[in-house]
Design an enzyme around this catalytic site. Sequence first.
Site, short mmCIF file in Angstrom:
data_model
loop_
_atom_site.label_atom_id
_atom_site.label_comp_id
_atom_site.label_asym_id
_atom_site.label_seq_id
_atom_site.Cartn_x
_atom_site.Cartn_y
_atom_site.Cartn_z
N ASN A 77 -3.18 18.53 -65.62
CA ASN A 77 -2.76 17.13 -65.58
C ASN A 77 -3.72 16.24 -64.81
OD1 ASN A 77 -2.28 17.73 -62.93
ND2 ASN A 77 -0.07 17.45 -62.99
N LYS A 78 -4.90 16.73 -64.47
CA LYS A 78 -5.84 15.92 -63.70
C LYS A 78 -6.76 15.10 -64.63
CE LYS A 78 -4.31 17.19 -59.63
NZ LYS A 78 -3.66 18.44 -59.50
N ASN A 79 -7.65 14.28 -64.06
CA ASN A 79 -8.46 13.36 -64.88
C ASN A 79 -9.38 14.10 -65.85
OD1 ASN A 79 -7.23 11.57 -63.12
ND2 ASN A 79 -8.95 10.15 -63.17
N MET A 80 -9.81 15.31 -65.48
CA MET A 80 -10.48 16.21 -66.43
C MET A 80 -9.93 17.60 -66.17
SD MET A 80 -14.29 16.99 -64.88
CE MET A 80 -14.34 18.63 -65.59
N TYR A 128 -6.92 21.16 -62.90
CA TYR A 128 -5.63 21.56 -63.45
C TYR A 128 -5.32 20.67 -64.67
CZ TYR A 128 -0.60 22.59 -63.42
OH TYR A 128 0.67 22.96 -63.76
#
Length: 378
Positions: free
Chosen positions: A176-179, A174
């Site tokens: 806003n995740k780290n990738m 998603y």
Amino acid sequence: MLLVSEPVLGEEERVALAAVIESGWVTMGDRVRDFEQAFARLHGAEDAVAVGSCTAALHLILHALGIGPGDEVLVPSLTFVATANSVLYVGAKPVFVDIGSAEVPLMSLDEAEAKCTSRTKAIILVHFAGYLAHREAWQSFARRKGLLLIEDAAHAPGLPEVGSYGEAAAFSFYGNKNMTTAEGGAIIARSRALRETIRQARAHGMTSGARQRLSSRRPDYDVTVLGFNYRMDELRAALGLVQLKKLPEWNDIRRRLSVRYRELVTEHCPSVMIPFEDPWPSTHHLMPVVLPPATSRQRVIDRLRKHGIQTTVHYPPVHRLTFYRDLYPEMLLPRTEDFSRRELTLPLHPRMTTADVERVVIGLTTALATNFPVGAVA
Ligand SMILES: *Cc1c(COP(=O)(O)O)cnc(C)c1O
């Protein structure tokens, strides 16, 4: 505005997307397969299955493990609602477990043990904020109780031990995740059999994909299990291939920024507690801090916002959300509730610099210095 999280997208992503459009093959092709293999390699796994979201990944894992009506699944309440929702999707009952402490806000093993019944079938661990749950402790607990171990690894892509705890792990891409792939997810499953069941259930339960039928003499397919449409497309896989290459470096930037946060908060805001000891194996997905009990968090949020700094809360406890409160009106998880009342998530993403971290901590120091206790004159 300095945001809590922000995706890093640029020219390489643009080129990768254009190449898919020019190729004319937009879903479930070679890029999805390449992405699955690259994602698996980064985690030291044999293979992975790419899906439309982490929510779909969790649903597929529980479905493929045969968890259903009459079964109970231990989950933290300090998580995103999807962790618990996925248990309801298969007709099982999520059983909420409190965190150990504000210092280590991960699911408590003692509480998990106390909440085990003869109906308990599985545990979903969440690596909250990217900080990894204790692998050996949970593995031995699961073995002793005969439970299936599942990781909700939405916060923790990029560390080799993630995905190796139990039966399977679910990841999120998603925004806003780290990738990110905008929307997307992946599954790492230990056994080939489970992986293949998941792969088939991802695409309607069909025995072959469109790509395989193109290259095969036989145009037919069969459906041998109940499936869903939880596919990933080529555009997302193309984004994922670019992002995956950068993930280790981004996680390292997050780590360095987190270290700086710890130093500065400890020095300038000694009343603020930072969960987890440093160093703790982590992908540093979030920068959570815990405000002193008498502080009005809303005032801190408002003051930081005035300085152009966004902050959020991770998480409102799932069992206190209206839908779940209606299902579990009597449920009390005091440590989760207290943590959630006092937690504040500070900005943390790879586009930030240490100067940004300094700005946030100065803002936090000022906001706390001018804070009125809860209940004081408005
Ligand atoms: C983001 C997140 C999810 C859901 O991921 P999606 O890809 O949006 O479905 C699940 N669990 C946790 C802990 C998350 O943070």
